[in-house]
Design a protein around this motif. Structure first.
Motif, PDB file in Angstrom:
ATOM      1  N   VAL A  42      72.269 -78.454  42.861  1.00 35.56           N
ATOM      2  CA  VAL A  42      73.437 -79.002  43.539  1.00 35.56           C
ATOM      3  C   VAL A  42      72.994 -79.308  44.966  1.00 35.56           C
ATOM      4  N   TYR A  43      73.291 -80.512  45.424  1.00 38.98           N
ATOM      5  CA  TYR A  43      72.905 -80.936  46.761  1.00 38.98           C
ATOM      6  C   TYR A  43      74.146 -81.181  47.604  1.00 38.98           C
ATOM      7  N   TYR A  44      74.038 -80.877  48.893  1.00 41.45           N
ATOM      8  CA  TYR A  44      75.073 -81.288  49.839  1.00 41.45           C
ATOM      9  C   TYR A  44      74.383 -81.788  51.098  1.00 41.45           C
ATOM     10  N   SER A  45      75.076 -82.647  51.811  1.00 37.94           N
ATOM     11  CA  SER A  45      74.491 -83.278  52.985  1.00 37.94           C
ATOM     12  C   SER A  45      75.286 -82.945  54.240  1.00 37.94           C
ATOM     13  N   PRO A  46      74.719 -82.110  55.143  1.00 37.28           N
ATOM     14  CA  PRO A  46      75.371 -81.900  56.436  1.00 37.28           C
ATOM     15  C   PRO A  46      75.556 -83.225  57.189  1.00 37.28           C
ATOM     16  N   TYR A  47      74.621 -84.139  57.038  1.00 35.19           N
ATOM     17  CA  TYR A  47      74.719 -85.452  57.703  1.00 35.19           C
ATOM     18  C   TYR A  47      76.006 -86.155  57.281  1.00 35.19           C
ATOM     19  N   ALA A  48      76.289 -86.189  55.988  1.00 29.27           N
ATOM     20  CA  ALA A  48      77.510 -86.837  55.491  1.00 29.27           C
ATOM     21  C   ALA A  48      78.747 -86.010  55.818  1.00 29.27           C
ATOM     22  N   LEU A  49      78.674 -84.711  55.635  1.00 29.39           N
ATOM     23  CA  LEU A  49      79.803 -83.820  55.913  1.00 29.39           C
ATOM     24  C   LEU A  49      80.253 -83.934  57.362  1.00 29.39           C
ATOM     25  N   HIS A  50      79.309 -84.021  58.285  1.00 23.10           N
ATOM     26  CA  HIS A  50      79.621 -84.096  59.711  1.00 23.10           C
ATOM     27  C   HIS A  50      80.236 -85.432  60.117  1.00 23.10           C
ATOM     28  N   ARG A  51      80.288 -86.368  59.187  1.00 24.63           N
ATOM     29  CA  ARG A  51      80.913 -87.671  59.448  1.00 24.63           C
ATOM     30  C   ARG A  51      82.213 -87.856  58.669  1.00 24.63           C
ATOM     31  N   ASP A  52      82.729 -86.774  58.148  1.00 23.83           N
ATOM     32  CA  ASP A  52      83.969 -86.820  57.371  1.00 23.83           C
ATOM     33  C   ASP A  52      85.151 -86.955  58.336  1.00 23.83           C
ATOM     34  N   PRO A  53      85.907 -88.059  58.257  1.00 26.69           N
ATOM     35  CA  PRO A  53      87.012 -88.268  59.206  1.00 26.69           C
ATOM     36  C   PRO A  53      88.155 -87.256  59.059  1.00 26.69           C
ATOM     37  N   ARG A  54      88.185 -86.503  57.957  1.00 25.21           N
ATOM     38  CA  ARG A  54      89.207 -85.447  57.843  1.00 25.21           C
ATOM     39  C   ARG A  54      88.972 -84.367  58.897  1.00 25.21           C
ATOM     40  N   TRP A  55      87.721 -84.119  59.232  1.00 22.17           N
ATOM     41  CA  TRP A  55      87.393 -83.047  60.176  1.00 22.17           C
ATOM     42  C   TRP A  55      87.020 -83.582  61.545  1.00 22.17           C
ATOM     43  N   TYR A  56      86.519 -84.819  61.586  1.00 19.43           N
ATOM     44  CA  TYR A  56      86.031 -85.390  62.844  1.00 19.43           C
ATOM     45  C   TYR A  56      86.639 -86.776  63.063  1.00 19.43           C
ATOM     46  N   PRO A  57      87.729 -86.866  63.823  1.00 18.75           N
ATOM     47  CA  PRO A  57      88.290 -88.191  64.128  1.00 18.75           C
ATOM     48  C   PRO A  57      87.235 -89.065  64.802  1.00 18.75           C
ATOM     49  N   ASP A  58      87.199 -90.327  64.426  1.00 19.43           N
ATOM     50  CA  ASP A  58      86.205 -91.266  64.953  1.00 19.43           C
ATOM     51  C   ASP A  58      84.810 -90.645  64.833  1.00 19.43           C
ATOM     52  N   PRO A  59      84.389 -90.354  63.609  1.00 19.94           N
ATOM     53  CA  PRO A  59      83.204 -89.527  63.380  1.00 19.94           C
ATOM     54  C   PRO A  59      81.879 -90.096  63.865  1.00 19.94           C
ATOM     55  N   GLU A  60      81.773 -91.404  64.055  1.00 15.31           N
ATOM     56  CA  GLU A  60      80.501 -91.980  64.514  1.00 15.31           C
ATOM     57  C   GLU A  60      80.351 -91.938  66.036  1.00 15.31           C
ATOM     58  N   ARG A  61      81.441 -91.617  66.729  1.00 14.67           N
ATOM     59  CA  ARG A  61      81.418 -91.604  68.197  1.00 14.67           C
ATOM     60  C   ARG A  61      80.914 -90.253  68.706  1.00 14.67           C
ATOM     61  N   PHE A  62      80.028 -90.295  69.699  1.00 12.55           N
ATOM     62  CA  PHE A  62      79.549 -89.074  70.345  1.00 12.55           C
ATOM     63  C   PHE A  62      80.654 -88.574  71.267  1.00 12.55           C
ATOM     64  N   ASP A  63      81.126 -87.353  71.014  1.00 10.17           N
ATOM     65  CA  ASP A  63      82.209 -86.772  71.809  1.00 10.17           C
ATOM     66  C   ASP A  63      81.956 -85.273  71.967  1.00 10.17           C
ATOM     67  N   ALA A  64      81.292 -84.908  73.051  1.00 14.42           N
ATOM     68  CA  ALA A  64      80.966 -83.498  73.283  1.00 14.42           C
ATOM     69  C   ALA A  64      82.219 -82.639  73.419  1.00 14.42           C
ATOM     70  N   ASP A  65      83.334 -83.249  73.796  1.00 10.90           N
ATOM     71  CA  ASP A  65      84.567 -82.472  73.949  1.00 10.90           C
ATOM     72  C   ASP A  65      85.169 -82.040  72.608  1.00 10.90           C
ATOM     73  N   ARG A  66      84.610 -82.511  71.495  1.00 12.79           N
ATOM     74  CA  ARG A  66      85.032 -81.992  70.186  1.00 12.79           C
ATOM     75  C   ARG A  66      84.817 -80.484  70.129  1.00 12.79           C
ATOM     76  N   TRP A  67      83.889 -79.997  70.952  1.00  9.80           N
ATOM     77  CA  TRP A  67      83.484 -78.590  70.900  1.00  9.80           C
ATOM     78  C   TRP A  67      84.173 -77.736  71.946  1.00  9.80           C
ATOM     79  N   LEU A  68      85.186 -78.299  72.613  1.00 10.99           N
ATOM     80  CA  LEU A  68      86.041 -77.463  73.459  1.00 10.99           C
ATOM     81  C   LEU A  68      86.758 -76.483  72.536  1.00 10.99           C
ATOM     82  N   PRO A  69      86.955 -75.235  72.969  1.00 10.01           N
ATOM     83  CA  PRO A  69      87.555 -74.221  72.087  1.00 10.01           C
ATOM     84  C   PRO A  69      88.862 -74.657  71.443  1.00 10.01           C
ATOM     85  N   GLU A  70      89.714 -75.343  72.192  1.00  9.77           N
ATOM     86  CA  GLU A  70      91.007 -75.738  71.638  1.00  9.77           C
ATOM     87  C   GLU A  70      90.878 -76.807  70.551  1.00  9.77           C
ATOM     88  N   ARG A  71      89.768 -77.516  70.502  1.00 13.26           N
ATOM     89  CA  ARG A  71      89.569 -78.534  69.458  1.00 13.26           C
ATOM     90  C   ARG A  71      88.710 -78.022  68.314  1.00 13.26           C
TER      91      ARG A  71
END
Length: 142
Positions: A42-71
């Protein structure tokens, strides 16, 4: 350092060092509506998972503020796994993060890294994910 950590986390989200992970089923299971027999890969891809718009709005955009505690606190378990997940998570994760944070904290105040080309950097998937080419000009900061 907190901002730098967010920048590193976002870079690892977009370009995780391990882009594809293989696991072997140790018992029969049902996954996504499919029966997985014992011994199947069974294979999974962190590369693809990290671009899932359910978890990351605008997933292709670099946004360091995604990692603010409240987000980042709203992310479900397993939605961010640049070093794998579970009991097979990379043992070098803490060292890798510490190493990159240390190197960047020492270099960035003294040196500026400027892209030498306007061409987009494309990832190259080999054993690890790396840039296909990424020419830069290094300049001493004044």
């Amino acid at each position: 350092m907190e901002h730098l950590h967010r920048v590193v986390s976002e870079a690892l989200r977009l370009f995780p060092p391990v882009w594809l992970v293989r696991r072997q089923a140790r018992q029969p299971l049902r996954l996504g509506g499919h029966d997985i027999p014992v011994g199947a890969s069974v294979y999974y891809s962190p590369y693809a998972l990290h671009r899932d718009p359910r978890w990351y709005p605008d997933p292709e955009r670099f946004d360091a503020d995604r990692w603010l505690p409240e987000r980042s606190g709203a992310l479900p378990r397993g939605a961010y796994c640049p070093f794998g997940a579970g009991v097979h998570r990379c043992i070098g994760e803490a060292f890798g993060i510490t190493e990159v944070m240390t190197v960047l904290a020492v270099l960035l105040p003294r040196w500026q890294f400027v892209p030498a080309s306007t061409r987009a950097v494309r990832p190259k998937a080999v054993v690890t994910l790396r840039p296909d080419r990424m020419p830069v000009v290094v300049r001493r900061r004044l």
